[in-house]
Design a protein around this motif. Structure first.
Motif, PDB file in Angstrom:
ATOM      1  N   THR A  79       0.816  -1.217   0.000  1.00  0.00           N
ATOM      2  CA  THR A  79       0.000   0.000   0.000  1.00  0.00           C
ATOM      3  C   THR A  79       0.847   1.264   0.000  1.00  0.00           C
ATOM      4  N   ASP A  80       2.155   1.143   0.309  1.00  0.00           N
ATOM      5  CA  ASP A  80       3.070   2.288   0.252  1.00  0.00           C
ATOM      6  C   ASP A  80       4.390   1.795  -0.339  1.00  0.00           C
ATOM      7  N   TYR A  81       4.407   1.678  -1.661  1.00  0.00           N
ATOM      8  CA  TYR A  81       5.579   1.117  -2.330  1.00  0.00           C
ATOM      9  C   TYR A  81       6.794   2.031  -2.185  1.00  0.00           C
ATOM     10  N   ALA A  82       6.595   3.340  -2.225  1.00  0.00           N
ATOM     11  CA  ALA A  82       7.716   4.272  -2.107  1.00  0.00           C
ATOM     12  C   ALA A  82       8.441   4.084  -0.775  1.00  0.00           C
ATOM     13  N   LYS A  83       7.679   3.886   0.294  1.00  0.00           N
ATOM     14  CA  LYS A  83       8.284   3.664   1.607  1.00  0.00           C
ATOM     15  C   LYS A  83       9.088   2.370   1.616  1.00  0.00           C
ATOM     16  N   PHE A  84       8.538   1.321   1.020  1.00  0.00           N
ATOM     17  CA  PHE A  84       9.234   0.036   0.927  1.00  0.00           C
ATOM     18  C   PHE A  84      10.542   0.186   0.153  1.00  0.00           C
ATOM     19  N   GLN A  85      10.512   0.903  -0.972  1.00  0.00           N
ATOM     20  CA  GLN A  85      11.717   1.109  -1.776  1.00  0.00           C
ATOM     21  C   GLN A  85      12.831   1.746  -0.956  1.00  0.00           C
ATOM     22  N   LEU A  86      12.500   2.789  -0.235  1.00  0.00           N
ATOM     23  CA  LEU A  86      13.510   3.490   0.560  1.00  0.00           C
ATOM     24  C   LEU A  86      14.034   2.611   1.686  1.00  0.00           C
ATOM     25  N   GLU A  87      13.159   1.801   2.269  1.00  0.00           N
ATOM     26  CA  GLU A  87      13.585   0.891   3.333  1.00  0.00           C
ATOM     27  C   GLU A  87      14.580  -0.136   2.800  1.00  0.00           C
ATOM     28  N   VAL A  88      14.284  -0.720   1.633  1.00  0.00           N
ATOM     29  CA  VAL A  88      15.204  -1.690   1.032  1.00  0.00           C
ATOM     30  C   VAL A  88      16.532  -1.019   0.694  1.00  0.00           C
ATOM     31  N   ALA A  89      16.485   0.179   0.144  1.00  0.00           N
ATOM     32  CA  ALA A  89      17.712   0.911  -0.188  1.00  0.00           C
ATOM     33  C   ALA A  89      18.578   1.102   1.053  1.00  0.00           C
ATOM     34  N   ASP A  90      17.966   1.531   2.149  1.00  0.00           N
ATOM     35  CA  ASP A  90      18.717   1.745   3.394  1.00  0.00           C
ATOM     36  C   ASP A  90      19.289   0.442   3.940  1.00  0.00           C
ATOM     37  N   LYS A  91      18.532  -0.646   3.829  1.00  0.00           N
ATOM     38  CA  LYS A  91      19.012  -1.941   4.320  1.00  0.00           C
ATOM     39  C   LYS A  91      20.201  -2.434   3.493  1.00  0.00           C
ATOM     40  N   TYR A  92      20.146  -2.203   2.179  1.00  0.00           N
ATOM     41  CA  TYR A  92      21.278  -2.568   1.324  1.00  0.00           C
ATOM     42  C   TYR A  92      22.544  -1.839   1.776  1.00  0.00           C
ATOM     43  N   VAL A  93      22.429  -0.544   1.955  1.00  0.00           N
ATOM     44  CA  VAL A  93      23.590   0.269   2.327  1.00  0.00           C
ATOM     45  C   VAL A  93      24.136  -0.163   3.683  1.00  0.00           C
ATOM     46  N   GLU A  94      23.250  -0.426   4.613  1.00  0.00           N
ATOM     47  CA  GLU A  94      23.652  -0.875   5.946  1.00  0.00           C
ATOM     48  C   GLU A  94      24.409  -2.201   5.873  1.00  0.00           C
ATOM     49  N   ALA A  95      23.919  -3.125   5.066  1.00  0.00           N
ATOM     50  CA  ALA A  95      24.562  -4.442   4.942  1.00  0.00           C
ATOM     51  C   ALA A  95      25.900  -4.339   4.234  1.00  0.00           C
ATOM     52  N   LEU A  96      26.003  -3.445   3.262  1.00  0.00           N
ATOM     53  CA  LEU A  96      27.257  -3.289   2.523  1.00  0.00           C
ATOM     54  C   LEU A  96      28.385  -2.770   3.411  1.00  0.00           C
ATOM     55  N   LYS A  97      28.042  -1.946   4.366  1.00  0.00           N
ATOM     56  CA  LYS A  97      29.063  -1.348   5.230  1.00  0.00           C
ATOM     57  C   LYS A  97      29.848  -2.393   6.016  1.00  0.00           C
ATOM     58  N   GLY A  98      29.219  -3.512   6.319  1.00  0.00           N
ATOM     59  CA  GLY A  98      29.912  -4.539   7.088  1.00  0.00           C
ATOM     60  C   GLY A  98      30.351  -5.729   6.262  1.00  0.00           C
ATOM     61  N   SER A  99      30.409  -5.562   4.949  1.00  0.00           N
ATOM     62  CA  SER A  99      30.727  -6.694   4.076  1.00  0.00           C
ATOM     63  C   SER A  99      32.068  -6.514   3.371  1.00  0.00           C
ATOM     64  N   ASN A 100      32.446  -7.558   2.617  1.00  0.00           N
ATOM     65  CA  ASN A 100      33.654  -7.493   1.797  1.00  0.00           C
ATOM     66  C   ASN A 100      33.346  -7.079   0.355  1.00  0.00           C
ATOM     67  N   ILE A 101      32.105  -6.726   0.091  1.00  0.00           N
ATOM     68  CA  ILE A 101      31.706  -6.355  -1.273  1.00  0.00           C
ATOM     69  C   ILE A 101      32.311  -5.009  -1.650  1.00  0.00           C
TER      70      ILE A 101
END
Length: 296
Positions: A79-101
């Motif tokens: 029902t709020d796709y824009a909010k979901f998009q931003l949440e996924v974007a933030d989660k990606y960035v958070e996960a990348l910070k602690g990875s070897n990628i």
């Protein structure tokens, strides 16, 4: 190399996964559906089943990988796709910070350079900015154009009203079109040859004016001389609601149409047009469209 593929086994992620496995790489595919696990494994990849909004899951999955293909999936039930998009974007960035990628191929879009005002593409512009801010990360922003598959939505309109249209198309600008198979080819090449820089790759198969699109699709289904009608924003929005889209998606797609109508969405594409367009053209899509039309 160790790859992470998001997008489960979608139209782009599936062929990309096959290609990387065939090239001898270690591939992990993220999917929110446990039912996809055996199918992913049958391709020779590892299945990581979990949610893209689960920080702990993403951090664990990303930790030891070297290259990642990132995309933000659509879910028309939200029902709020824009909010979901931003949440996924933030989660990606958070996960990348602690990875070897260190290498990312992001499925972005034409219009992401606008950052604001392009509807569902705004979140991709947001993610581009977030990735640019991460130190030591090498990113290839893939920017495909309007998907051919979006044109399937015209089937009912042509069949029942004898017209095609949207809230854009009343200027001389052609609409740039892309097929997911071509995106998968470009994405595979980018993943197999990860960049050491920050790059933008525009992707397209065809460039056709909306009036030409209406005529060719109409001819394919026996509706010769089908006209393209440019609707008002209000009529386009209400039409999308009537077709079953929820308010969140209808609002976002209305904004994307406005960006196309203004010329801003494709502006960067015309300045940096790809030297080679994909071989699949509107006439090829018209054959697929005819099949969808029969069931509309």
């Amino acid at each position: 190399m160790k790859y992470i593929i998001t997008g489960s086994l979608g139209n782009i992620s599936r062929p990309v996964t096959k290609n990387l496995v065939a090239a001898g790489h270690d591939v992990t595919v993220i999917s929110s559906s446990a039912a996809k696990k055996s199918e992913i494994e049958s391709l020779g990849a590892t299945a990581a089943i979990g949610s893209l909004t689960d920080s702990a899951f993403l951090k664990d999955t990303f930790q030891n990988a070297e290259v990642a293909y990132l995309m933000i999936p659509s879910d028309f039930a939200l029902t709020d796709y824009a909010k979901f998009q931003l949440e996924v974007a933030d989660k990606y960035v958070e996960a990348l910070k602690g990875s070897n990628i260190k290498h990312i191929v992001l499925l972005s879009s034409l219009g992401a350079q606008m950052r604001k005002g392009a509807g569902p593409i705004d979140a991709l512009g947001y993610l581009e900015e977030k990735l640019l801010a991460l130190p030591g990360l090498h990113v290839n922003f893939l920017r495909p154009s309007y998907f051919f598959s979006n044109l399937f939505s015209l089937a009912g309109m042509i069949k029942h009203a004898g017209i095609a249209g949207n809230n854009f198309g009343d200027t001389d600008e052609k609409l740039v079109l892309t097929h997911t198979d071509h995106i998968a080819e470009v994405a595979t090449a980018a993943l197999l040859n990860p960049t050491e820089e920050i790059t933008v790759t525009n992707i397209a198969n065809d460039e056709r004016h909306p009036s030409e699109i209406a005529a060719i699709l109409g001819n394919a289904v026996g509706k010769e001389n089908t006209p393209w009608i440019t609707f008002s924003d209000e009529d386009a929005y209400n039409g999308m609601l009537g077709a079953g889209l929820n308010e969140s998606f209808a609002k976002l797609y209305k904004e994307m149409g406005q960006a196309l109508r203004s010329g801003q969405m494709q502006e960067e594409y015309w300045k940096n047009r790809p030297e080679q367009l994909g071989s699949y053209k509107l006439e090829d899509f018209a054959k697929e469209f005819a099949g969808a039309y029969a069931g509309a």
